[in-house]
Motif scaffolding. Structure first.
Motif, PDB file in Angstrom:
ATOM      1  N   SER A 287       0.872  -1.176   0.000  1.00  0.00           N
ATOM      2  CA  SER A 287       0.000   0.000   0.000  1.00  0.00           C
ATOM      3  C   SER A 287       0.909   1.226   0.000  1.00  0.00           C
ATOM      4  O   SER A 287       1.753   1.377   0.886  1.00  0.00           O
ATOM      5  CB  SER A 287      -0.883   0.013   1.250  1.00  0.00           C
ATOM      6  OG  SER A 287      -1.741  -1.094   1.265  1.00  0.00           O
ATOM      7  N   TRP A 288       0.713   2.090  -0.968  1.00  0.00           N
ATOM      8  CA  TRP A 288       1.621   3.209  -1.169  1.00  0.00           C
ATOM      9  C   TRP A 288       1.057   4.499  -0.598  1.00  0.00           C
ATOM     10  O   TRP A 288      -0.126   4.784  -0.733  1.00  0.00           O
ATOM     11  CB  TRP A 288       1.910   3.376  -2.660  1.00  0.00           C
ATOM     12  CG  TRP A 288       2.782   2.281  -3.167  1.00  0.00           C
ATOM     13  CD1 TRP A 288       2.393   1.062  -3.635  1.00  0.00           C
ATOM     14  CD2 TRP A 288       4.194   2.283  -3.186  1.00  0.00           C
ATOM     15  NE1 TRP A 288       3.481   0.307  -3.953  1.00  0.00           N
ATOM     16  CE2 TRP A 288       4.614   1.035  -3.698  1.00  0.00           C
ATOM     17  CE3 TRP A 288       5.164   3.216  -2.827  1.00  0.00           C
ATOM     18  CZ2 TRP A 288       5.945   0.707  -3.855  1.00  0.00           C
ATOM     19  CZ3 TRP A 288       6.502   2.892  -2.993  1.00  0.00           C
ATOM     20  CH2 TRP A 288       6.873   1.641  -3.506  1.00  0.00           C
TER      21      TRP A 288
ATOM     22  N   VAL B 117       1.749  -1.595  12.334  1.00  0.00           N
ATOM     23  CA  VAL B 117       2.276  -2.067  11.056  1.00  0.00           C
ATOM     24  C   VAL B 117       3.327  -1.057  10.614  1.00  0.00           C
ATOM     25  O   VAL B 117       3.049   0.137  10.531  1.00  0.00           O
ATOM     26  CB  VAL B 117       1.165  -2.174   9.988  1.00  0.00           C
ATOM     27  CG1 VAL B 117       1.745  -2.600   8.655  1.00  0.00           C
ATOM     28  CG2 VAL B 117       0.077  -3.127  10.431  1.00  0.00           C
ATOM     29  N   GLY B 118       4.515  -1.543  10.347  1.00  0.00           N
ATOM     30  CA  GLY B 118       5.599  -0.670   9.919  1.00  0.00           C
ATOM     31  C   GLY B 118       5.471  -0.276   8.457  1.00  0.00           C
ATOM     32  O   GLY B 118       4.625  -0.790   7.717  1.00  0.00           O
ATOM     33  N   ALA B 119       6.294   0.632   8.049  1.00  0.00           N
ATOM     34  CA  ALA B 119       6.346   1.093   6.662  1.00  0.00           C
ATOM     35  C   ALA B 119       7.805   1.199   6.248  1.00  0.00           C
ATOM     36  O   ALA B 119       8.704   1.218   7.088  1.00  0.00           O
ATOM     37  CB  ALA B 119       5.657   2.439   6.527  1.00  0.00           C
TER      38      ALA B 119
ATOM     39  N   THR C  43       6.355   5.995   0.512  1.00  0.00           N
ATOM     40  CA  THR C  43       6.391   5.044   1.615  1.00  0.00           C
ATOM     41  C   THR C  43       5.464   3.890   1.258  1.00  0.00           C
ATOM     42  O   THR C  43       4.390   4.098   0.719  1.00  0.00           O
ATOM     43  CB  THR C  43       5.905   5.717   2.913  1.00  0.00           C
ATOM     44  OG1 THR C  43       6.676   6.898   3.124  1.00  0.00           O
ATOM     45  CG2 THR C  43       6.046   4.801   4.090  1.00  0.00           C
ATOM     46  N   VAL C  44       5.914   2.679   1.572  1.00  0.00           N
ATOM     47  CA  VAL C  44       5.108   1.503   1.239  1.00  0.00           C
ATOM     48  C   VAL C  44       4.895   0.657   2.489  1.00  0.00           C
ATOM     49  O   VAL C  44       5.796   0.493   3.307  1.00  0.00           O
ATOM     50  CB  VAL C  44       5.765   0.683   0.098  1.00  0.00           C
ATOM     51  CG1 VAL C  44       7.124   0.156   0.492  1.00  0.00           C
ATOM     52  CG2 VAL C  44       4.846  -0.421  -0.381  1.00  0.00           C
ATOM     53  N   VAL C  45       3.675   0.146   2.613  1.00  0.00           N
ATOM     54  CA  VAL C  45       3.304  -0.753   3.696  1.00  0.00           C
ATOM     55  C   VAL C  45       2.825  -2.049   3.054  1.00  0.00           C
ATOM     56  O   VAL C  45       1.996  -2.033   2.149  1.00  0.00           O
ATOM     57  CB  VAL C  45       2.152  -0.168   4.551  1.00  0.00           C
ATOM     58  CG1 VAL C  45       1.668  -1.174   5.577  1.00  0.00           C
ATOM     59  CG2 VAL C  45       2.576   1.132   5.207  1.00  0.00           C
TER      60      VAL C  45
ATOM     61  N   ARG D 121       4.413  -8.341   5.566  1.00  0.00           N
ATOM     62  CA  ARG D 121       5.846  -8.211   5.818  1.00  0.00           C
ATOM     63  C   ARG D 121       6.159  -7.300   7.006  1.00  0.00           C
ATOM     64  O   ARG D 121       7.150  -7.501   7.699  1.00  0.00           O
ATOM     65  CB  ARG D 121       6.551  -7.660   4.573  1.00  0.00           C
ATOM     66  CG  ARG D 121       8.061  -7.590   4.754  1.00  0.00           C
ATOM     67  CD  ARG D 121       8.770  -6.968   3.603  1.00  0.00           C
ATOM     68  NE  ARG D 121       8.887  -7.902   2.499  1.00  0.00           N
ATOM     69  CZ  ARG D 121       9.521  -7.615   1.369  1.00  0.00           C
ATOM     70  NH1 ARG D 121      10.060  -6.430   1.196  1.00  0.00           N
ATOM     71  NH2 ARG D 121       9.603  -8.486   0.408  1.00  0.00           N
ATOM     72  N   PHE D 122       5.332  -6.293   7.231  1.00  0.00           N
ATOM     73  CA  PHE D 122       5.667  -5.256   8.196  1.00  0.00           C
ATOM     74  C   PHE D 122       4.814  -5.260   9.458  1.00  0.00           C
ATOM     75  O   PHE D 122       4.815  -4.289  10.195  1.00  0.00           O
ATOM     76  CB  PHE D 122       5.578  -3.871   7.550  1.00  0.00           C
ATOM     77  CG  PHE D 122       6.508  -3.685   6.383  1.00  0.00           C
ATOM     78  CD1 PHE D 122       7.852  -4.046   6.465  1.00  0.00           C
ATOM     79  CD2 PHE D 122       6.059  -3.154   5.199  1.00  0.00           C
ATOM     80  CE1 PHE D 122       8.711  -3.863   5.402  1.00  0.00           C
ATOM     81  CE2 PHE D 122       6.910  -2.973   4.121  1.00  0.00           C
ATOM     82  CZ  PHE D 122       8.237  -3.328   4.221  1.00  0.00           C
TER      83      PHE D 122
END
Length: 153
Positions: A84-85, A108-110, A94-96, A100-101
């Motif tokens: 998700s951008w 939830v990290g980015a 930034t992408v989530v 993975r994060f």
């Protein structure tokens, strides 16, 4: 940013396509096998293609780089395509990617994805595409008149 994402996904799609078509030739695939090969994920396709060149054949590719780089590129493509951008307050991409994060129950990290990462992806992707196209090109002259690979492997 949208164009960069689209360019990356399109380039990787070309790589996947050439791998699939090369595996069809190498395995002298009928329709059922072609469908099976077309459904495998990119990493599995790279592994299957590599198996035809183990021990390494004299095909003129940069053998030491190509296989690991292809797998790394697949990981990066998954982040690009499935993430998700967002653009943060400073204008940075930034992408989530939740799978993975995911850090904890409520966080939830980015990951920052600056222009240089897109550029690196495209450079590496073009290199991989050229190497796989080289492999595919070597096979064309050895095909029989009906487009079949010689028997053997």
């Amino acid at each position: 940013m949208k164009i960069k994402i689209a360019d990356a996904v399109t380039l990787f799609g070309r790589i996947e396509g050439i791998v699939v078509e090369t595996l069809w030739v190498l395995q002298d695939a009928d329709l059922a096998l072609k469908k099976k090969i077309a459904r495998i994920n990119a990493k599995k396709g790279f592994q299957e293609l590599k198996a035809f060149f183990t021990p390494p054949a004299e095909v003129g590719v940069e053998e030491a780089k190509i296989w690991g780089l292809a797998v790394d590129l697949a990981e990066e493509r998954n982040l690009i395509a499935h993430g998700s951008w967002f653009v943060d307050a400073t204008g940075a991409a930034t992408v989530v990617w939740h799978s993975r994060f995911l850090e904890s129950e409520d966080f939830v990290g980015a990951e920052l994805f600056p222009d240089w990462r897109f550029e690196r992806f495209m450079e590496r992707g073009q290199f991989i595409l050229e190497q796989f196209a080289h492999i595919r090109g070597i096979l064309d002259p050895v095909l029989d008149g009906e487009g079949r690979a010689p028997t053997g492997r």
